[in-house]
Design a protein around this motif. Structure first.
Motif, PDB file in Angstrom:
ATOM      1  N   ASP A  30       0.956  -1.248  -0.081  1.00 26.95           N
ATOM      2  CA  ASP A  30       0.127  -0.146   0.014  1.00 26.95           C
ATOM      3  C   ASP A  30       0.998   1.383  -0.092  1.00 26.95           C
ATOM      4  O   ASP A  30       0.578   2.268  -0.663  1.00 26.95           O
ATOM      5  CB  ASP A  30      -0.806  -0.048   1.393  1.00 26.95           C
TER       6      ASP A  30
ATOM      7  N   ASN B 197       0.500   3.897  -3.111  1.00 31.54           N
ATOM      8  CA  ASN B 197      -0.481   4.954  -2.750  1.00 31.54           C
ATOM      9  C   ASN B 197       0.568   6.090  -2.127  1.00 31.54           C
ATOM     10  O   ASN B 197       0.065   7.236  -2.030  1.00 31.54           O
ATOM     11  CB  ASN B 197      -1.517   4.573  -1.823  1.00 31.54           C
TER      12      ASN B 197
ATOM     13  N   GLU C  63      -5.513   5.035   2.869  1.00 28.27           N
ATOM     14  CA  GLU C  63      -6.385   5.235   1.714  1.00 28.27           C
ATOM     15  C   GLU C  63      -6.216   4.055   0.779  1.00 28.27           C
ATOM     16  O   GLU C  63      -5.248   3.964   0.106  1.00 28.27           O
ATOM     17  CB  GLU C  63      -5.919   6.841   1.049  1.00 28.27           C
ATOM     18  N   GLY C  64      -7.298   3.286   0.687  1.00 25.63           N
ATOM     19  CA  GLY C  64      -7.344   2.065  -0.317  1.00 25.63           C
ATOM     20  C   GLY C  64      -7.707   2.807  -1.613  1.00 25.63           C
ATOM     21  O   GLY C  64      -8.677   3.566  -1.878  1.00 25.63           O
ATOM     22  N   ARG C  65      -7.186   2.646  -2.751  1.00 27.10           N
ATOM     23  CA  ARG C  65      -7.276   2.709  -3.861  1.00 27.10           C
ATOM     24  C   ARG C  65      -7.368   1.586  -4.861  1.00 27.10           C
ATOM     25  O   ARG C  65      -6.647   0.654  -4.480  1.00 27.10           O
ATOM     26  CB  ARG C  65      -6.257   3.855  -4.646  1.00 27.10           C
ATOM     27  N   GLY C  66      -7.703   1.534  -6.051  1.00 27.96           N
ATOM     28  CA  GLY C  66      -7.780   0.516  -6.865  1.00 27.96           C
ATOM     29  C   GLY C  66      -6.805   0.486  -7.982  1.00 27.96           C
ATOM     30  O   GLY C  66      -5.681   0.930  -7.715  1.00 27.96           O
TER      31      GLY C  66
ATOM     32  N   GLU D 168      -6.602   1.741 -10.713  1.00 28.31           N
ATOM     33  CA  GLU D 168      -6.179   3.160 -11.352  1.00 28.31           C
ATOM     34  C   GLU D 168      -4.697   3.675 -10.810  1.00 28.31           C
ATOM     35  O   GLU D 168      -4.087   4.604 -11.426  1.00 28.31           O
ATOM     36  CB  GLU D 168      -7.430   4.240 -11.219  1.00 28.31           C
ATOM     37  N   THR D 169      -4.201   3.310  -9.533  1.00 29.20           N
ATOM     38  CA  THR D 169      -2.934   3.931  -9.158  1.00 29.20           C
ATOM     39  C   THR D 169      -1.870   3.175  -9.634  1.00 29.20           C
ATOM     40  O   THR D 169      -0.882   3.682  -9.649  1.00 29.20           O
ATOM     41  CB  THR D 169      -3.116   3.829  -7.575  1.00 29.20           C
TER      42      THR D 169
END
Length: 71
Positions: A51, A55, A60-63, A65-66
């Motif tokens: 993570d 990120n 902050e969890g992101r999918g 797209e990162t």
């Protein structure tokens, strides 16, 4: 008398309460989250590092797209 133990007992209880109270608010001030992530087990440490790498913010969890496309 028995009540002479109350002031020292109160001092000890407050002294033991301060680290937990301080950590809660220091994590909010420094990390933006009240709770620290648990990294006791190996899998949790790996997910924490992943993570952070993806990120730069582990809270902050992101999918997908990162993740950049590598060719």
């Amino acid at each position: 008398m028995w009540f002479e133990i109350l002031p020292p007992a109160a001092i000890i209880c407050v002294a033991l309460y301060i680290p937990g109270f301080a950590t809660y608010h220091l994590n909010k001030a420094l990390c933006g989250n009240h709770y620290r992530r648990n990294t006791d087990e190996r899998f949790d440490r790996i997910m924490y590092m992943r993570d952070y790498r993806l990120n730069k913010n582990v809270y902050e969890g992101r999918g997908l797209e990162t993740i950049t496309d590598q060719k």
